[in-house]
Motif scaffolding. Structure first.
Motif, PDB file in Angstrom:
ATOM      1  N   ARG A   1       0.826  -1.210   0.000  1.00 35.87           N
ATOM      2  CA  ARG A   1       0.000   0.000   0.000  1.00 35.87           C
ATOM      3  C   ARG A   1       0.860   1.260   0.000  1.00 35.87           C
ATOM      4  O   ARG A   1       0.591   2.224  -0.730  1.00 35.87           O
ATOM      5  CB  ARG A   1      -0.924   0.011   1.212  1.00 35.87           C
ATOM      6  N   VAL A   2       1.908   1.255   0.821  1.00 34.78           N
ATOM      7  CA  VAL A   2       2.755   2.445   0.913  1.00 34.78           C
ATOM      8  C   VAL A   2       3.532   2.654  -0.383  1.00 34.78           C
ATOM      9  O   VAL A   2       3.588   3.765  -0.931  1.00 34.78           O
ATOM     10  CB  VAL A   2       3.720   2.336   2.111  1.00 34.78           C
ATOM     11  N   LYS A   3       4.114   1.585  -0.903  1.00 36.33           N
ATOM     12  CA  LYS A   3       4.926   1.729  -2.117  1.00 36.33           C
ATOM     13  C   LYS A   3       4.078   2.049  -3.336  1.00 36.33           C
ATOM     14  O   LYS A   3       4.530   2.732  -4.269  1.00 36.33           O
ATOM     15  CB  LYS A   3       5.758   0.464  -2.349  1.00 36.33           C
ATOM     16  N   ALA A   4       2.839   1.565  -3.349  1.00 35.69           N
ATOM     17  CA  ALA A   4       1.949   1.835  -4.485  1.00 35.69           C
ATOM     18  C   ALA A   4       1.543   3.301  -4.556  1.00 35.69           C
ATOM     19  O   ALA A   4       1.061   3.761  -5.604  1.00 35.69           O
ATOM     20  CB  ALA A   4       0.704   0.961  -4.388  1.00 35.69           C
ATOM     21  N   ALA A   5       1.766   4.043  -3.496  1.00 36.03           N
ATOM     22  CA  ALA A   5       1.396   5.463  -3.489  1.00 36.03           C
ATOM     23  C   ALA A   5       2.251   6.284  -4.437  1.00 36.03           C
ATOM     24  O   ALA A   5       1.853   7.374  -4.857  1.00 36.03           O
ATOM     25  CB  ALA A   5       1.515   6.024  -2.070  1.00 36.03           C
ATOM     26  N   ALA A   6       3.423   5.789  -4.783  1.00 36.88           N
ATOM     27  CA  ALA A   6       4.315   6.495  -5.714  1.00 36.88           C
ATOM     28  C   ALA A   6       4.714   5.542  -6.828  1.00 36.88           C
ATOM     29  O   ALA A   6       5.344   4.513  -6.580  1.00 36.88           O
ATOM     30  CB  ALA A   6       5.541   7.001  -4.980  1.00 36.88           C
ATOM     31  N   LYS A   7       4.329   5.876  -8.059  1.00 36.52           N
ATOM     32  CA  LYS A   7       4.654   5.030  -9.195  1.00 36.52           C
ATOM     33  C   LYS A   7       6.156   5.056  -9.477  1.00 36.52           C
ATOM     34  O   LYS A   7       6.844   6.027  -9.166  1.00 36.52           O
ATOM     35  CB  LYS A   7       3.877   5.485 -10.424  1.00 36.52           C
TER      36      LYS A   7
ATOM     37  N   ARG B   1       8.822  13.937  -4.587  1.00 29.49           N
ATOM     38  CA  ARG B   1       7.381  13.716  -4.727  1.00 29.49           C
ATOM     39  C   ARG B   1       6.994  12.326  -4.247  1.00 29.49           C
ATOM     40  O   ARG B   1       5.917  12.125  -3.671  1.00 29.49           O
ATOM     41  CB  ARG B   1       6.971  13.917  -6.183  1.00 29.49           C
ATOM     42  N   ALA B   2       7.853  11.340  -4.507  1.00 28.19           N
ATOM     43  CA  ALA B   2       7.575   9.972  -4.056  1.00 28.19           C
ATOM     44  C   ALA B   2       7.532   9.907  -2.532  1.00 28.19           C
ATOM     45  O   ALA B   2       6.653   9.262  -1.953  1.00 28.19           O
ATOM     46  CB  ALA B   2       8.632   9.018  -4.598  1.00 28.19           C
TER      47      ALA B   2
END
Length: 670
Positions: free
Chosen positions: A124-130, A137-138
């Motif tokens: 969930r956390v990693k999916a927040a930044a493509k 921004r990530a």
């Protein structure tokens, strides 16, 4: 060959060659413990240990009855003891015991939190930044997602929820805590027993401290129902026993490179110790002049001695060539694995060269940085206030003036500390510190006296007035404000240079190396400690100290009385002298183990193979302090109060029968 295959080739470099590891509860290395000790922890064992452990402030405690009884260290509740004391009852000095629930006293502001649930939220956390999102921004996107996860969890459960970053972002876990806000004091021994030997013994072993306290957690005005608790061991510990400790170990930096260790050894730690020595000497001499002086100097003297112990212990460890050589060899193996991976290659391994070059560049600036920015005017409350006010306009989010800002400032101590600080400034170059403008022709002692006597910053009203307007402090003619202003620009320049040379690189390098190691070892390696719940294991075992003297696994009551000289740090309270004929003097009071602990483990439980409580962590020996960087088991030891010693004292000295009954201790055979 990729990183996973390299793991198979290098299993010998895994930390489990020793009793190393501050392991998250859901990641305990059962297979390794089974192989080494022929013992496997069940999930029920680990669950009960986790649910019976609690975070208390910066330390730990453990539930030891079904009625919310909580065992921890006396030094963790010392603030509560002080608040409860009065001119008629000095509970810090004399101890405290509530023989019934009605006599238990609330510790205002104290909370206890139990970790009830762990959930992996990495995806969930990693999916927040493509992939490909700019780093800044990530990071912002991940932080926003973490905040959402925490608030959603809290709304659903009503509990305290925290996302813990592990392996520098390699994994994210959601921790849910049950919080108890009504915590009451049940028992604490006298300060003289809790901190027996005081600073002298805190740097060594054998130890004879009864550093324990009992609290009780309440819900809705009644003792909390706590079905998960630790039963008291009837047999206690013996030499060679396998034990397990739980706690919240303070932050470690074991991804530190060999180049960083060399910098700490050769530059940073020697500079810190050189600054502490004269302050300790001057305050010690001042304290020896009268009882009033001792009272004024003791808090800062204790703080300086603890800081000295920490820095000296780390330096002693780093000067052992075996530690740095071991770290160098480990670095080379990790680096070779990275460079052998087709996706990372030689570019991935350059981080070690970058770190080495950066610290070599920074080393000449470390001393002035410590003096001007890292730790300016150590112990001076007036300078701390002045620095805060001077920077308030540009740094409005800096911490508020809370530490001692509303307490009387002992001018005599301030003068000693400021004079020493001005002496330090004389050792810097004029471009680093405008000494002529600071001293104005006076000696450091004369200038310090004038600064303290003329400053109005000891007045809380003046502090608030200067803090109320962004420019008020800058226009003030207060002498301490003027000193802080003269030092502010050179201090800021050094802070900026440090960030440019090593600050940002230090963070990014630690993240890269941690993530390389996670790719290499996965869950076979533990993450650096983050002041969150962990479990450790080791053997009850003595050692040969750095002076070549064999130290036994346990210190007994007999040693406590042998060391008494009825003065100074070895003074035994009268009721302990009166109780000596009743005590079994061969009963262990403290013991040591190879458990890999950190500062936040203090107060935490130590249990045996049956999950029974056999001790309470309260310190580490001097040789354990370099474990911040790299664990070694040859001499590093965790120090525990023995369950046998606690029971013996409660029965024979304190006559605490209700407490013994609640713990399930009969008193027979103790």
């Amino acid at each position: 060959m990729n990183l996973k295959l390299m793991l198979l080739a290098w299993t010998c470099i895994l930390p489990l060659c020793a009793d190393e590891g501050m392991w998250p509860f859901q990641q305990f290395p059962n297979a390794a413990v089974r192989q080494k000790y022929d013992f496997e922890l069940s999930s029920q064992f680990l669950d009960n240990l986790r649910l019976a452990s609690a975070r208390i402030g910066s330390g730990t405690g453990s539930l030891v009855s079904s009625k919310g009884l909580l065992l921890t260290n006396q030094h963790i509740v010392s603030g509560c003891l002080g608040k409860l004391s009065s001119s008629h009852n000095d509970y810090v000095h004399d101890g405290f015991y509530a023989a019934s629930d009605l006599a238990e006293a609330r510790c205002t502001g104290m909370e206890a939190s139990v970790l009830t649930n762990i959930e992996d939220v990495t995806k969930r956390v990693k999916a927040a930044a493509k992939e490909g999102t700019p780093a800044a921004r990530a990071l912002e996107a991940r932080r926003a997602e973490i905040a959402h996860i925490e608030s959603d969890c809290a709304a659903r459960s009503g509990d305290m929820c925290t996302v813990v970053t592990l392996f520098s972002g390699g994994r994210y876990d959601l921790y849910r805590y049950k919080k108890y806000t009504d915590v009451r004091l049940v028992f604490a021994p006298e300060y003289a027993l809790a901190f027996f030997g005081r600073e002298r013994d805190s740097i060594t072993y054998l130890r004879y401290g009864l550093d324990i306290a009992f609290l009780r957690v309440y819900e809705n005005g009644k003792p909390a129902v706590t079905p998960h608790y630790l039963k008291w061991s009837a047999g206690g510990v013996k030499d060679g026993d396998l034990v397990f400790a739980a706690g919240n170990p303070a932050i470690t930096v074991r991804e530190t490179t060999a180049a960083q260790l060399s910098f700490y050894r050769d530059t940073a730690l020697p500079a810190a110790l050189a600054r502490l020595r004269p302050r300790i000497q001057q305050l010690t001499a001042f304290a020896a002049q009268s009882e009033d002086n001792r009272r004024l100097a003791q808090p800062l003297l204790t703080e300086f001695l603890e800081n000295y112990k920490s820095a000296a212990g780390k330096l002693i460890g780093l000067r052992d060539d075996r530690l740095v050589l071991r770290k160098t060899a480990f670095d080379l193996k990790i680096r070779h694995a990275v460079e052998s991976d087709p996706k990372l290659g030689t570019a991935g391994g350059k981080v070690w060269d970058q770190v080495a070059a950066a610290y070599k560049t920074w080393a000449p600036f470390e001393k002035p940085y410590q003096v001007l920015e890292g730790s300016p005017a150590p112990g001076s409350n007036l300078f701390r206030i002045a620095r805060h006010l001077v920077r308030l306009r540009d740094e409005p989010d800096s911490p508020a003036l809370t530490k001692n800002s509303d307490a009387p400032v002992p001018d005599s101590v301030e003068m000693i500390l400021l004079a020493q600080y001005l002496e330090e400034l004389k050792g810097l170059k004029e471009k680093e510190a405008p000494l002529k403008a600071i001293l104005g022709g006076k000696t450091p002692q004369q200038a310090a006296e004038a600064l303290v006597k003329s400053s109005r910053l000891r007045d809380v009203g003046e502090q608030r007035r200067l803090a109320s307007s962004p420019d008020a402090a800058l226009k003030s003619d207060d002498a301490m404000i003027r000193l802080a202003l003269l030092l502010d620009a050179p201090a800021r320049r050094l802070r900026k240079k440090r960030e440019e040379v090593i600050g940002s690189l230090e963070t990014s390098a630690a993240e890269k190396i941690a993530q390389y190691r996670y790719l290499l070892f996965g869950d076979a390696e533990y993450p650096d400690a983050t002041s969150t719940p962990r479990v450790e294991f080791g053997l009850v075992r003595g050692y040969t100290d750095r002076a070549g003297i064999p130290q036994p696994y346990a210190a007994t009551f007999g040693g406590l009385y042998y060391r008494r000289n009825n003065e100074g740090p070895y003074q035994v309270p009268q009721r302990w002298l009166d109780s000596k004929p009743l005590l079994n003097l061969i009963t262990p009071l403290d013991f040591v183990s190879t458990c890999d602990i950190g500062g936040g483990d203090h107060g935490g439980p130590t249990v045996n193979r049956a999950g029974e409580l056999v001790g309470v962590v309260f310190d580490g020996n001097l040789e354990s302090l370099p474990n911040t960087y790299l664990y070694t088991e040859e001499q590093a030891r965790a120090v525990h109060v023995a369950a046998q010693g606690i029971a013996e004292a409660l029965e024979k000295v304190y006559k605490a029968k209700p407490l013994l009954l609640e713990l399930g201790i009969s008193g027979e055979g103790l």
